[in-house]
Each structure stands twice: as C-alpha cells, then as structure tokens.
Design a protein around this motif. Sequence first.
Motif, mmCIF file in Angstrom:
data_model
loop_
_atom_site.group_PDB
_atom_site.id
_atom_site.type_symbol
_atom_site.label_atom_id
_atom_site.label_comp_id
_atom_site.label_asym_id
_atom_site.label_seq_id
_atom_site.Cartn_x
_atom_site.Cartn_y
_atom_site.Cartn_z
ATOM 1 N N ASP A 18 25.598 1.671 -81.569
ATOM 2 C CA ASP A 18 26.119 0.689 -82.518
ATOM 3 C C ASP A 18 25.003 0.143 -83.405
ATOM 4 N N SER A 32 29.665 -5.831 -88.571
ATOM 5 C CA SER A 32 30.079 -4.575 -89.194
ATOM 6 C C SER A 32 30.153 -4.681 -90.714
ATOM 7 N N LEU A 88 24.952 0.550 -87.470
ATOM 8 C CA LEU A 88 24.916 -0.607 -88.370
ATOM 9 C C LEU A 88 23.688 -0.574 -89.278
ATOM 10 N N ARG A 148 32.683 -7.990 -85.429
ATOM 11 C CA ARG A 148 33.356 -7.811 -86.717
ATOM 12 C C ARG A 148 32.454 -8.268 -87.862
#
Length: 681
Positions: free
Chosen positions: A614, A287, A618, A284
């Motif tokens: 991912d 992100s 990001l 979290r």
Amino acid sequence: MRRTGPIVLLLAIAMGGLGAEPYARAQGVMQRQQQELDAQLLADITRQNPAAVEIWKQAIAATEHNDLAQADVLYARVHELLPRFSPALRRRGRVLLDKGDRASAIRLCREARAIEDTPDNAAALALALVPPEKEKQGIPAQDIAEALMLAQGAAASAPDNYFAQIIFCQLAFSQQRIDLLDACSARLEQIDPADSAGPLFATIAAASRGRWSDAREALGRARARGLAAATADDLAAQIEAAEPTGDKLLDGFLRWGGRLGLAWLCCLVFFMGSGTLLSALALRAASRLPREASGRPVGAEAALRKVYALVLWLCSAFYYLSIPLMLALVVAFGGGIIYACFALGRIPIKLVLLVGLLLFSTIGAVLRSLWVRGTDAAPGERLDLAAHPRLRTVLDEVAAKIRTRAVDNVYLTPSTDLAVTERGTSLWQQLSRRPTERCLILGAGVLDGMRLLDFQSILAHEYGHFQNRDTAGGGFALAVRRSLVTMMVHLAQGGVAVWWNPAWWFVRSFFWLFFRISQGASRLQEILCDRWAAFAYGSENFEHGLQHVIAQGARFDAYAGASLNEVLEKERPLRNLYDYRPEQPPAAADVEEAIAKTLAHEPSAYDSHPSPKDRLRLVRALAAPGPVSDGAMAWDLFADRAAIEQAMTDVVRGRVESSRGVLIPREAAVPEPAATAADGA
C-alpha cells in the motif's frame, strides 16, 4: 439469611385495602372484560326470556350503588325467571358474601358451578370459600384447599381471564404459596401491562424469596402503574427492614456494578467503533492526492489527526478510570468465592489459598503497572559525528529539505534499524521545558548495498515525523502502553494470566482496543511521512529505498542467524559479523521468499505501518520527480566502515554472553609452543 415468613406477614399488613378488594379496584382489562361479559349475558337473557332483561339491569345498578339488599332480591327474581342461568346465582352469591352470609354464598356458587363448570363460576366459588377479609380464622382447611384448587384450575383454563387470575393470585398470597404467586403475577402483567396488581404480587413473591433487587424493581413498576404512594412507601420500608445487611451490600454492589459494567461496555464499543471508522477514513484520505507537494497534514488528514489525538487521549483516560472497576471486580470475584466457601460450612483450604494468591498477585501486578516509568536510556551506541563530517552534512541537508531541525545525535545498533526518536518528551520533561534530543537510530546491517539516495529518502521520511510533530508529546498514551505491557508481564509472572481471572480479560481486551486505535493513528503518520520523502527525493528513489530496507532486513536476519549459530556450534571466533561467510549460508530461495512475503503482506488493524504494497502504491501515485543516483553509497558517509562493523559485532558478542553465558572470542587463540628440556632447565 432469608426471612420468608416475616416478610410475607409484613407485606400482608402493608397491602391493606388491596388485599381485601382486588377485584373491586381492578381497572383496565378487567373492566373491559366485565363490560364484554355483561353485554354477552344481556344478549343471552334477551334470547331466553326478555321479561328478565329489565330486572337484570336493575340488579347490576343496585350492585354498583352498593344496595346489597335490593341486589339480592333482584338477582333472586332473575333466577326464578331463568333457573338454568348460572350467572344470576353466581352474582347473588357474591352479594351475599359481601353481606357476610358466607354459607349461603358458598351454596349458591356451588349451584351455579353445578349448572355450568366455567372459569368464572369456579373462581367465584373459590372466592366464597376463602373470602379476602383480613381475618380468616375458622375457615376449614378443606375449604382452603378446595378454593386453591378451584382458583388454580380456573386460571389455567382461562389464562386471559383477569378475574380468574386475580382470584388465584389473592389466594396464593393469602396462603403464602409463593411458588404459585410467581406464575399468576407474571400472567397478570401480561394481561394488563398498565395495572399495578401484577407487579405488586411480583414484589411479594420476590421479597419472600429474598430476591431484594427483583422486589425493588417490581415495586417500582407497581408504583409507576398507579399503586398508592402510601402503600408503595410502606412496602419499600418493610423490604428495607427485612433485608439482611450482607444482602444489602451485595445487592448494592450488583446493582451499581451492573450499571457501571454496562457503561464500561458502551464506552468500549464506542472506542472500538471509533478506531474502526477512523482507520477506514485514514486509508480513504491517504488514497487521495495531496493538495500540496509536502507531507504536511492539511484538510482531511489534519482533521483526522486531531480526532485521532482526542480519541486516543479519551481512551487513555478511560484506561485509568477502568482500573478501580477492574480491581473491585477482582476483589468481588475472589471474595465471593471465599464467602461461598464459608457459607457452605466446609472450607476447602487449597481453594481458599488459591483464591488468595489470585487476589494478591493480581492486585500487585495492577499496582506495579500504575507506577512503571519509561527509561530514557540511549537507544544504541552513540556515534561521534565530528569524526564523520560527510554524514553530518547529509543529516543537515535532508533536514533543510524537510524544513525541520536535524538530529542531534546518531545511535548505532547491530541490526537493520532506521528510525528517529525524541528523548525528553515525557509529560514531566515537557512541563519543565527541558530541551529534547533528536536522535537517529541507525542499524549497521541496513547500510550494506544501500545507495546514498536510498538513505536520504528514508531519512527524509523519518524527518517528516519531526516536521509533523509525531515524536513530540504523547506522554499519556505512552504511559498507558507501558502500563498495559507491564501488567501483562506481571500477571504472567505471577501465574494468574488465566482465563478465569477478570484482570486478565481486562488487560487483553484493553490491549487489543488501545493498540487498534493507536496503531491506526501511527499508520496515518507513516503515510504523510512517505509523502515528505517522495516530494523531497522522488517517488522512485523512496520506493527503491523502502524496498532495500525491507529486503536487507530479511537478508541480515537470515545471514546473521546462520553465522551466529555456526560460530557458537563450532566455537569459532567472530571479529566482524558483517563480513563473516557461514559454511552453510541460508538458501537464497528462502530469503527471497521471505522478502516477497513481506512486500505482499496484507494489512492488519494492529500494524503500526501500512502494508508495504500500500505504501509503494500510494507513493507511486504521487509521481514525484527526483534526482538520479550518481553511484554514491551510504557507507561512503562514514570514515571507517570496518571499525563501525567491529564495534557493532562487539555489541552482539556482549548480548550473546549476557543471554547464553557464552563468550565468543574476537580472535582465534594462538597455541602456546610445546615445552622443551632446555626450557625446563
């Protein structure tokens, strides 16, 4: 060995007054039930003959004041007025029993039961047949058998009747019918959880069977519910004296082992929950866009790193604290099997030898894992940076962008490695303040087709580990990792990596737990280092570099594998693995599928890096600008590419010879010329 007979006798002595008057001392539920019964009986008398009401009340008062003669007269007058009212006969029989007239008491209780066959009348007759005095010599066996049958029937037909249950327990106890005592004591505890009689009888039943731990637990409940301290202390002393030494040791081991096991499981759940929570919080936090254009941990990332470090340290300490518990469990497991074999009187030699092997191999594997030390061997072939000045310049330039010290040495490997490490970071080396060596591990296979900007951006990511001090310290966690792996290897080599070995379950579960936590911390480190690279050389360049490393890894593995298989199968020489072209190269579609599969890999809790998709997502979200490639390639930094590739090929040839015993020649053998007659002369 159980001492059932003696313990019952000792407990009977210890019970003292309770054995004589259990029903008289009862409180709580029995008192309430008695009051309800009195109210009901008074209503019945009022309805049948109001003239008997006052006499009945006077009889109850005389009983409560222990005026047995007056109570006898009054209950007799009530019976004259109400000949079919059985409670008057039953209570008069109880009064006569207290006066010592057992025969009259039995007669009256039989008359009462003949009028009404109720649980109360049956229990009262049982009490009259076998009164609860300490000395019951001379009571006929048929009276005892009848009393026990009556009490058992009354207890079964009225499970909530405290009077019936307490009489049944008293008779079962007095006749040493421990098989009946279990059920009635449990029923007493259900009827009145605040009374001490139920757990007291449970104490007797458990001790009589040699269940010493259960006996102590039941005695503790009785003590907490008001059992006299003197009686409780006396019982505890009798249990302590009657319990065999072997049972004491086993009981203590099980009791403390159970507590420690429960505490261990609670810690395991805590660490498991912590790892899962921290992993979710790390994703979290990653992100969200960073507060500054760097990969420095700030805010939530900094806090998470500190928490991760603390949890990892505690988990490492928990591992070493768990080793003695695990060894004790293994010894108890093996020793228990051997003890059971001897107790049975028949010793299966093969089983005893197998258990002995289990103990020896397991303990040896555990002890070896505690003393394992990490090697500080070079991670590859050291490259002379003085011979490659352009590479040295780039290494320094990238370090300046990340604001950290550059690597001291570059170590080459044959594959597609690209990583940094810091040698000299063990706990002892840190305490001695020895300087560390920063190393770049560089695989020759990754450089093919790699742009200079790709190399710089990936190098910036690796330097981010130096800047964030990811490679410094961590000696405690590394020691646990080495110990776990070593223990698993030695258990497997010893043939005791089996499901019934407690040590194998321990190492597997802890390996799973430790790597779940440590890999979660590693994933957070990788995300922060991706930011360093993106802000230093641009999101697009780092994305391109990361994709190249992933793709080149799949391509090199496929082509190198096909080349080596062909060389070995056809006994060909191998001078340069990197420019060798196999006759049957791997299918391009298969290679591309492997690349796509890696890029689309779903993240796992045990991955040391976030999934590529991912990471790319990001980094792309940072939208960091960067320079445009001028066409320069990573191989341009090296003075002699061919010499490096041939040197790494020699490393591969050496590994093949070491693992397979086959020496791959560097050059094709030159056939010798055929001999002639002149040569022979």
